[in-house]
Design a protein around this motif. Structure first.
Motif, PDB file in Angstrom:
ATOM      1  N   LYS A 137      28.336  51.452  43.401  1.00  0.00           N
ATOM      2  CA  LYS A 137      29.322  52.528  43.489  1.00  0.00           C
ATOM      3  C   LYS A 137      30.406  52.276  42.457  1.00  0.00           C
ATOM      4  O   LYS A 137      31.020  51.191  42.443  1.00  0.00           O
ATOM      5  N   ASP A 138      30.653  53.246  41.612  1.00  0.00           N
ATOM      6  CA  ASP A 138      31.635  53.105  40.540  1.00  0.00           C
ATOM      7  C   ASP A 138      32.959  53.717  40.989  1.00  0.00           C
ATOM      8  O   ASP A 138      33.073  54.935  41.140  1.00  0.00           O
ATOM      9  N   GLN A 139      33.947  52.869  41.197  1.00  0.00           N
ATOM     10  CA  GLN A 139      35.253  53.360  41.645  1.00  0.00           C
ATOM     11  C   GLN A 139      36.374  52.949  40.695  1.00  0.00           C
ATOM     12  O   GLN A 139      37.544  52.919  41.077  1.00  0.00           O
TER      13      GLN A 139
ATOM     14  N   LYS B  47      39.373  55.501  40.222  1.00  0.00           N
ATOM     15  CA  LYS B  47      40.031  56.062  41.400  1.00  0.00           C
ATOM     16  C   LYS B  47      41.290  55.257  41.714  1.00  0.00           C
ATOM     17  O   LYS B  47      41.290  54.023  41.599  1.00  0.00           O
TER      18      LYS B  47
ATOM     19  N   ALA C  68      40.391  52.707  45.940  1.00  0.00           N
ATOM     20  CA  ALA C  68      38.953  52.467  46.119  1.00  0.00           C
ATOM     21  C   ALA C  68      38.592  52.522  47.601  1.00  0.00           C
ATOM     22  O   ALA C  68      39.347  52.077  48.465  1.00  0.00           O
ATOM     23  N   GLU C  69      37.433  53.087  47.896  1.00  0.00           N
ATOM     24  CA  GLU C  69      36.947  53.150  49.269  1.00  0.00           C
ATOM     25  C   GLU C  69      36.284  51.823  49.638  1.00  0.00           C
ATOM     26  O   GLU C  69      35.697  51.163  48.779  1.00  0.00           O
TER      27      GLU C  69
ATOM     28  N   GLN D 211      33.563  49.254  50.630  1.00  0.00           N
ATOM     29  CA  GLN D 211      32.151  49.273  50.279  1.00  0.00           C
ATOM     30  C   GLN D 211      31.438  48.072  50.907  1.00  0.00           C
ATOM     31  O   GLN D 211      31.147  47.077  50.240  1.00  0.00           O
TER      32      GLN D 211
END
Length: 492
Positions: free
Chosen positions: A133-135, A138, A141-142, A144
């Protein structure tokens, strides 16, 4: 994330999560075994949940009174259709369903009829790459969560011998994804050169970066013609891996490196996805990702050169005009009848440079033509080659990595469409067969009889919705094929 194989049966697995692949009709009788272990009437439950064991079916059952406490069932379709692609898709679906639980994941996928080591590698790559997942861009970041370990159940321990290469290969794919996904104000020609420098520093590779003056001295008029419209200076990148014990093979990988393509004076208009032209350097991302993996894996007896002619295609008072004539480094003159057919111009000089290295084979990758997307869609890349042996080796390397190629014709008669009344050739031919004439254009800059292949990855480098082990966005397509071809000693 740690991967291992184990002959342990899935009925004995004691980790946090168990994921099991189910064939239609359950010919192996796995459902009764699972029913007995978890005190469930699984056939009835699956019927209620409309789980038909079709590819793409996925069901997560939370069983807090048991260990494992999460059971994930993934459909595999009919037993006769089970192959590496089906394994990868099932492994990706299992990983996504199980990721939130974290902890130890046991993955049981039937692989009868498949090579155990190849199956283990395919499953492990799919698990890791599906959870990427590329964050980076952002502000927040969510979370993960990821499994701490993944055990591939029912496979002999010897099948895990190749798992040590999975981390390097996947790191190369992830690097390619990050390069392609980044905006054009972040990934510039200089940024690609910096990436190559980091790989060289981290893994002891050789790096040469030719500046504009260096390229002028080599007569790279086609490449520099494209670059002249941008305020950002071009960077011609040459990264070299040499094995410690010397080599008997020399291979060259070339990636198209247009960090942004406006189309030039043949400006891309509404509906042409101009906002997505950050991915026009997908070929360079693939070869740099492959270089990073190859450098870590350190294959013996093969010398690998990675070349990227990086630049932008922009509009300014200095930009090339439709109708201009450029001279490539092999002396060929090119009439520009479309400034949006710029990638082949940069590749022309890159191919001449590569051939001067006297390699055993050259492979170029490029997001070159929309025509290839029309012909083959978004899951299959086009392949053109003057060598049957090289073409077969690349197709096989792609299949091993879960990447699909279809060999296209180099139909000599279509070369007529590139004839120019004022130069040696035009940079585009007629609309029909556009991907073929593009390949024929490139062939003019390759030493005769040298094994060469051109891979058009325009449709495969990006996925709007995601597919299989690829998330939505950049796919990193091409890295696994190149790594397999180079490291497995495929013939040229």
């Amino acid at each position: 994330m740690e991967f291992r194989t184990s002959p342990t049966a899935f009925t004995q697995w004691e980790g946090d999560t168990l994921a099991v692949g189910v064939l239609q009709g359950d010919p192996a009788g796995w459902l009764p075994l699972l029913s007995a272990r978890f005190s469930l009437d699984l056939p009835a439950l699956l019927e209620k949940r409309r789980f038909k064991s079709k590819p793409g079916d996925c069901l997560a059952l939370h069983l807090p009174a048991h260990t494992p406490s999460l059971l994930v069932l993934v459909g595999l379709g009919e037993a006769g259709s089970l192959d590496g692609a089906a394994l990868r898709s099932a492994a990706a679906a299992s990983a996504k369903a199980a990721a939130a639980a974290g902890g130890a994941l046991g993955l049981a996928l039937p692989s009868e009829g498949l090579d155990p080591a190849a199956a283990a590698t395919a499953i492990a790559e799919a698990v890791r790459l599906s959870l990427y997942k590329d964050q980076r861009f952002k502000s927040e970041a969510e979370p993960q969560p990821l499994p701490e370990s993944v055990t591939l159940l029912g496979l002999p321990e010897a099948a895990g011998a190749g798992l040590s290469a999975v981390a390097a290969t996947c790191a190369g794919v992830e690097l390619a994804r990050e390069l392609v996904a980044a905006p054009p104000n972040a990934v510039t020609p200089q940024a690609l050169a910096d990436t190559a420098a980091s790989i060289a520093t981290d893994f002891g590779l050789e790096l040469k970066v030719l500046e504009r003056d260096d390229c002028e001295a080599l007569g790279m008029g086609a490449y520099l013609g494209v670059a002249q419209g941008s305020d950002l200076p071009p960077k011609f990148i040459h990264l070299t891996y040499r094995p410690a014990g010397g080599s008997s093979r020399r291979l060259v990988l070339i990636g198209k490196g247009l960090t942004f393509d406006s189309g030039g004076y043949n400006l891309k208009t509404a509906g042409s996805q101009i906002e997505m032209m950050k991915y026009d350097m997908g070929g360079s991302a693939a070869v740099l990702g492959a270089a990073r993996a190859i450098a870590e894996l350190k294959p013996a007896d093969v010398e690998v050169h990675v070349i990227v002619a990086a630049c932008e295609n922009m509009i300014s008072g200095n930009a090339i005009h439709p109708g201009d004539i450029l001279t490539a480094s092999n002396g060929k003159t090119i009439e520009i009848n479309n400034t949006d057919a710029e990638g082949r111009l940069t590749l022309a000089d890159a191919l001449v440079y590569a051939c001067n290295l006297e390699p055993d084979a050259v492979v170029d990758l490029a997001t070159l033509t929309g025509a290839c997307v029309i012909a083959l869609g978004e899951e299959i890349a086009g392949l053109w080659s003057v060598s049957d042996t090289l073409a077969a080796a690349l197709v096989d390397a792609g299949q091993q990595g879960g990447e699909l190629f279809w060999r296209m014709p180099l139909h000599a008669a279509y070369k007529q469409g590139l004839k120019s009344p004022v130069a040696d050739l035009k940079n585009t031919g007629p609309r029909p067969g556009g991907s073929i004439t593009a390949a024929l254009f490139l062939k003019d800059f390759v030493t005769p009889d040298l094994p060469w292949a051109h891979l058009d990855i325009a449709g495969t480098v990006w996925s709007d919705k995601g597919r299989g082990l690829d998330p939505a966005g950049a796919t990193g397509f091409g890295v696994r094929t190149l790594v397999n071809w180079v490291c497995l000693g495929g013939p040229a």
